[in-house]
Write a protein that holds these residues in place. Structure first.
Motif, PDB file in Angstrom:
ATOM      1  N   LYS A   1       4.997   4.072  -6.699  1.00  0.00           N
ATOM      2  CA  LYS A   1       5.975   3.074  -7.114  1.00  0.00           C
ATOM      3  C   LYS A   1       5.242   1.839  -7.617  1.00  0.00           C
ATOM      4  CE  LYS A   1       9.446   4.519  -3.683  1.00  0.00           C
ATOM      5  NZ  LYS A   1      10.247   4.063  -2.517  1.00  0.00           N
ATOM      6  N   ILE A   2       5.998   0.923  -8.226  1.00  0.00           N
ATOM      7  CA  ILE A   2       5.421  -0.342  -8.676  1.00  0.00           C
ATOM      8  C   ILE A   2       5.412  -1.301  -7.490  1.00  0.00           C
ATOM      9  CG2 ILE A   2       5.650  -2.309 -10.232  1.00  0.00           C
ATOM     10  CD1 ILE A   2       4.891   0.250 -11.642  1.00  0.00           C
ATOM     11  N   PRO A   3       4.242  -1.629  -6.937  1.00  0.00           N
ATOM     12  CA  PRO A   3       4.197  -2.534  -5.778  1.00  0.00           C
ATOM     13  C   PRO A   3       4.421  -3.979  -6.216  1.00  0.00           C
ATOM     14  CG  PRO A   3       1.969  -1.963  -6.433  1.00  0.00           C
ATOM     15  CD  PRO A   3       2.891  -1.206  -7.358  1.00  0.00           C
ATOM     16  N   LEU A   4       5.163  -4.740  -5.400  1.00  0.00           N
ATOM     17  CA  LEU A   4       5.491  -6.114  -5.776  1.00  0.00           C
ATOM     18  C   LEU A   4       4.717  -7.154  -4.980  1.00  0.00           C
ATOM     19  CD1 LEU A   4       9.364  -5.880  -6.245  1.00  0.00           C
ATOM     20  CD2 LEU A   4       7.571  -5.732  -7.958  1.00  0.00           C
ATOM     21  N   GLY A   5       4.661  -6.985  -3.665  1.00  0.00           N
ATOM     22  CA  GLY A   5       3.985  -7.980  -2.843  1.00  0.00           C
ATOM     23  C   GLY A   5       4.871  -9.156  -2.492  1.00  0.00           C
ATOM     24  N   GLU A   6       6.213  -8.982  -2.670  1.00  0.00           N
ATOM     25  CA  GLU A   6       7.104 -10.119  -2.407  1.00  0.00           C
ATOM     26  C   GLU A   6       7.179 -10.460  -0.924  1.00  0.00           C
ATOM     27  OE1 GLU A   6       9.935  -6.580  -2.179  1.00  0.00           O
ATOM     28  OE2 GLU A   6       8.119  -7.154  -3.230  1.00  0.00           O
ATOM     29  N   ILE A   7       6.901  -9.498  -0.043  1.00  0.00           N
ATOM     30  CA  ILE A   7       6.961  -9.772   1.392  1.00  0.00           C
ATOM     31  C   ILE A   7       5.931 -10.831   1.770  1.00  0.00           C
ATOM     32  CG2 ILE A   7       6.562  -8.788   3.680  1.00  0.00           C
ATOM     33  CD1 ILE A   7       7.766  -6.203   2.690  1.00  0.00           C
ATOM     34  N   THR A   8       4.710 -10.673   1.272  1.00  0.00           N
ATOM     35  CA  THR A   8       3.656 -11.640   1.568  1.00  0.00           C
ATOM     36  C   THR A   8       4.011 -13.009   1.011  1.00  0.00           C
ATOM     37  OG1 THR A   8       2.020  -9.854   1.439  1.00  0.00           O
ATOM     38  CG2 THR A   8       1.196 -12.116   1.341  1.00  0.00           C
ATOM     39  N   ILE A   9       4.531 -13.048  -0.216  1.00  0.00           N
ATOM     40  CA  ILE A   9       4.877 -14.322  -0.846  1.00  0.00           C
ATOM     41  C   ILE A   9       6.028 -15.002  -0.120  1.00  0.00           C
ATOM     42  CG2 ILE A   9       5.884 -15.317  -2.945  1.00  0.00           C
ATOM     43  CD1 ILE A   9       4.101 -13.437  -4.544  1.00  0.00           C
ATOM     44  N   GLU A  10       7.056 -14.244   0.255  1.00  0.00           N
ATOM     45  CA  GLU A  10       8.182 -14.826   0.988  1.00  0.00           C
ATOM     46  C   GLU A  10       7.750 -15.335   2.350  1.00  0.00           C
ATOM     47  OE1 GLU A  10      12.098 -12.479  -0.776  1.00  0.00           O
ATOM     48  OE2 GLU A  10      11.087 -11.669   0.995  1.00  0.00           O
TER      49      GLU A  10
ATOM     50  N   PHE B   1       0.833  -1.207   0.000  1.00  0.00           N
ATOM     51  CA  PHE B   1       0.000   0.000   0.000  1.00  0.00           C
ATOM     52  C   PHE B   1       0.865   1.253   0.000  1.00  0.00           C
ATOM     53  CE2 PHE B   1      -2.670   3.102   2.440  1.00  0.00           C
ATOM     54  CZ  PHE B   1      -3.652   3.262   1.481  1.00  0.00           C
ATOM     55  N   GLU B   2       1.975   1.203   0.750  1.00  0.00           N
ATOM     56  CA  GLU B   2       2.888   2.342   0.801  1.00  0.00           C
ATOM     57  C   GLU B   2       3.488   2.624  -0.573  1.00  0.00           C
ATOM     58  OE1 GLU B   2       6.747   3.870   3.429  1.00  0.00           O
ATOM     59  OE2 GLU B   2       6.104   1.784   3.514  1.00  0.00           O
ATOM     60  N   ASP B   3       3.865   1.548  -1.298  1.00  0.00           N
ATOM     61  CA  ASP B   3       4.403   1.739  -2.648  1.00  0.00           C
ATOM     62  C   ASP B   3       3.363   2.366  -3.569  1.00  0.00           C
ATOM     63  OD1 ASP B   3       6.867   0.754  -2.018  1.00  0.00           O
ATOM     64  OD2 ASP B   3       6.474  -1.285  -2.721  1.00  0.00           O
ATOM     65  N   LEU B   4       2.104   1.967  -3.422  1.00  0.00           N
ATOM     66  CA  LEU B   4       1.039   2.559  -4.230  1.00  0.00           C
ATOM     67  C   LEU B   4       0.932   4.056  -3.978  1.00  0.00           C
ATOM     68  CD1 LEU B   4      -1.869  -0.053  -3.992  1.00  0.00           C
ATOM     69  CD2 LEU B   4      -0.626   0.602  -6.053  1.00  0.00           C
ATOM     70  N   LEU B   5       0.953   4.440  -2.692  1.00  0.00           N
ATOM     71  CA  LEU B   5       0.838   5.853  -2.351  1.00  0.00           C
ATOM     72  C   LEU B   5       2.043   6.646  -2.830  1.00  0.00           C
ATOM     73  CD1 LEU B   5      -0.635   5.733   1.285  1.00  0.00           C
ATOM     74  CD2 LEU B   5      -1.844   6.106  -0.866  1.00  0.00           C
ATOM     75  N   ALA B   6       3.212   5.988  -2.868  1.00  0.00           N
ATOM     76  CA  ALA B   6       4.436   6.660  -3.303  1.00  0.00           C
ATOM     77  C   ALA B   6       4.586   6.613  -4.828  1.00  0.00           C
ATOM     78  CB  ALA B   6       5.645   6.005  -2.644  1.00  0.00           C
TER      79      ALA B   6
ATOM     80  N   PHE C   1      21.571  -0.921  -1.611  1.00  0.00           N
ATOM     81  CA  PHE C   1      20.848  -0.246  -0.534  1.00  0.00           C
ATOM     82  C   PHE C   1      19.396  -0.688  -0.371  1.00  0.00           C
ATOM     83  CE2 PHE C   1      24.010   2.910  -2.150  1.00  0.00           C
ATOM     84  CZ  PHE C   1      24.884   2.847  -1.060  1.00  0.00           C
ATOM     85  N   GLY C   2      18.890  -1.530  -1.280  1.00  0.00           N
ATOM     86  CA  GLY C   2      17.502  -1.959  -1.172  1.00  0.00           C
ATOM     87  C   GLY C   2      16.556  -0.785  -1.310  1.00  0.00           C
ATOM     88  N   ASN C   3      15.550  -0.734  -0.432  1.00  0.00           N
ATOM     89  CA  ASN C   3      14.561   0.352  -0.471  1.00  0.00           C
ATOM     90  C   ASN C   3      14.979   1.559   0.362  1.00  0.00           C
ATOM     91  OD1 ASN C   3      12.809  -1.129  -2.103  1.00  0.00           O
ATOM     92  ND2 ASN C   3      11.914  -2.176  -0.341  1.00  0.00           N
ATOM     93  N   LYS C   4      16.161   1.471   0.975  1.00  0.00           N
ATOM     94  CA  LYS C   4      16.573   2.551   1.876  1.00  0.00           C
ATOM     95  C   LYS C   4      17.025   3.797   1.118  1.00  0.00           C
ATOM     96  CE  LYS C   4      19.589  -0.044   3.908  1.00  0.00           C
ATOM     97  NZ  LYS C   4      20.685  -0.494   4.809  1.00  0.00           N
ATOM     98  N   ALA C   5      17.573   3.625  -0.081  1.00  0.00           N
ATOM     99  CA  ALA C   5      18.107   4.758  -0.835  1.00  0.00           C
ATOM    100  C   ALA C   5      17.027   5.419  -1.678  1.00  0.00           C
ATOM    101  CB  ALA C   5      19.253   4.303  -1.726  1.00  0.00           C
ATOM    102  N   GLU C   6      17.140   6.729  -1.828  1.00  0.00           N
ATOM    103  CA  GLU C   6      16.242   7.492  -2.693  1.00  0.00           C
ATOM    104  C   GLU C   6      17.041   8.089  -3.840  1.00  0.00           C
ATOM    105  OE1 GLU C   6      14.140  10.438  -0.538  1.00  0.00           O
ATOM    106  OE2 GLU C   6      13.153   9.018   0.825  1.00  0.00           O
TER     107      GLU C   6
END
Length: 480
Positions: A228-237, A221-226, A454-459
């Motif tokens: 960004k392209i949301p992946l949903g990999e957290i739920t799948i993992e 949801f956060e990626d949607l608001l930002a 840096f993963g998602n930490k870098a902008e």
């Protein structure tokens, strides 16, 4: 008042009392008292537990998939009986006979005290034998010693007979098997009981909206608001209990189907071998496009390249291992210091144009760029023994990548910001479609490298782009 009496017991009775005598450290009187107390408790329960047969059938139906609480199980079957499969079988035969359940019961094992293999056979009414199989399986899994834990290997269910096979395993695997075969609804019921108001509201919302609500992970949801392209990999993992790149493709497709259907992101997902069709009712084309890219990127993170076509109410994803193999080949070539990136890209473009049904060549180039960036960063990380990436490490690695991409660049470190400027890119000559694609690929190489480090930490903030008419490119990298 204590009354002393002389009694005589045969060996069979002494064997049955042995677990109680051991429990009370040889105190025969204490063992007798516990046996009498348990017999009285059992008798009291039997005298007060008679219920209407239709109600009893309903109860058995409702507890299907739910495990018996440990405290109730201990009252029903003495944990001490686990020390002898023979005595456990005799007790259960007698117990079910007293309950008049009309059940035939057999317990076979390769060892009486510490079995490696156990076979349970139960015959009788279908509902009753399933309940008994659940109780006994739970008893064996729960009470078997940790060093000799019993895991349920198979459950064979016939019209009037059920067979359960158990064998030695680890404690975790044993518990997991119990949930798989008999406790499928146990965690669900526990979760609902722990937060009834929350789940009542969620369920009512889905019912009132005719299941048009969408339930997604907070990060999605956060990626949607930002934007960004949301992946949903957290739920799948989380469901797979392993990193996304370690999930086999067949399992990955099944998990996508489960997550997208249960979250209601999609109406329905159909899988045909390695292809997938996602049905939806979204009206906005931008939403469909973002969903399509999300799926392609998710599968690419799993290590597989897919084509994606969208129509009014569906997205069709087709596996393209041929393109993925070619990308891997190019990435391998790029690790050689003398490799000519522009020649590799020309060959790759020719390869893509020779394929049919590739609707989005830039998407394939995007994935190529990301994989180049990630691969080169992995190589640098391994050669320099980097554990945690810092901006200085990233700068040094990108200087090497730039040398392979034939670019002239400079870096400025401003606190926690890294300003990166490309002054000249020898393989891009403004104007041609090919050069536009190459420029796109190189930008994605940079993003792939940054994402790996840096993963998602870098902008990333883009200041200038050559393709926008400027005479140099400049971006700012911010790391918290």
């Amino acid at each position: 008042m204590i009354v002393t009496r002389h009694i005589s017991l045969d060996n069979d009775c002494i064997d049955k009392m042995e677990p109680y005598v051991e429990k009370h450290k040889g105190n025969f009187s204490a063992a007798i008292r516990e046996i009498i107390d348990r017999a009285g408790s059992c008798s009291s329960r039997m005298n007060s537990s008679a219920i209407d047969s239709s109600l009893f059938k309903w109860v058995l139906t409702e507890v299907d998939g739910i495990l018996v609480p440990d405290s109730v199980l201990d009252e029903l079957i003495d944990p001490a009986l686990i020390g002898s499969m023979r005595r456990l079988e005799e007790y259960l035969r007698r117990r079910f006979s007293e309950l008049e359940w009309d059940i035939e019961f057999a317990l076979k094992s390769d060892n009486d005290t510490l079995p490696s293999d156990v076979l349970v056979e139960i015959k009788g009414n279908a509902q009753k034998i399933k309940f008994v199989a659940c109780i006994l399986s739970q008893y064996l899994v729960k009470n078997s010693p940790e060093h000799a834990s019993l895991e349920i290997r198979s459950v064979n269910n016939f019209s009037d007979c059920m067979k359960v096979e158990l064998s030695r395993s680890t404690r975790n695997e044993a518990h997991r098997s119990l949930i798989t075969f008999f406790g499928g609804m146990d965690d669900v019921i526990k979760a609902i009981k722990s937060r009834p108001d929350f789940w009542r509201a969620v369920i009512n919302g889905h019912l009132l909206s005719n299941y048009s609500m969408v339930t997604v992970h907070r990060n999605y949801f956060e990626d949607l608001l930002a934007n960004k392209i949301p992946l949903g990999e957290i739920t799948i993992e989380t469901l797979a209990k392993k990193p996304i790149q370690d999930i086999p493709l067949k399992e990955m497709l099944s998990l996508i189907k489960e997550v997208y259907e249960t979250s209601r992101v999609a109406d329905r997902v159909e899988i045909d071998r390695e292809s997938m069709i996602l049905f939806h009712n979204y009206r906005n084309k931008d939403v469909v496009e973002k969903l399509k890219k999300s799926l392609v990127t998710l599968l690419e993170a799993n290590g597989h390249l897919y084509d994606a076509k969208s129509t009014a109410n569906m997205i069709v994803l087709t596996h393209r291992p041929d393109v993925g193999i070619k990308i891997n080949e190019i990435v391998s070539n790029l690790k050689i210091s003398n490799s000519r990136v522009d020649q590799d890209l020309i060959m790759f473009m020719a390869f893509l144009k020779g394929l049919k049904n590739i609707p989005d060549i830039p998407l394939s180039l995007t994935l190529l760029g990301r994989r180049i960036g990630k691969s080169l960063m992995q190589e640098y990380e391994r050669e320099n023994n980097i554990k945690n990436w810092e901006l200085q490490d990233f700068q040094k690695a990108l200087e090497i990548i730039d040398s392979r991409l034939h670019r002239e660049s400079e870096w400025r470190l401003d606190g926690r910001n890294l300003i990166y400027t490309v002054r000249k890119c020898n393989i891009v000559a403004e104007g041609s479609t090919f050069d536009t694609y190459v420029c796109h690929t190189i930008r994605e190489t940079f993003k792939g490298a940054m994402g790996y480090a840096f993963g998602n930490k870098a902008e990333l903030e883009v200041k200038k782009l050559l393709s926008h008419g400027d005479n140099f490119c400049e971006v700012v990298i911010r790391v918290p």
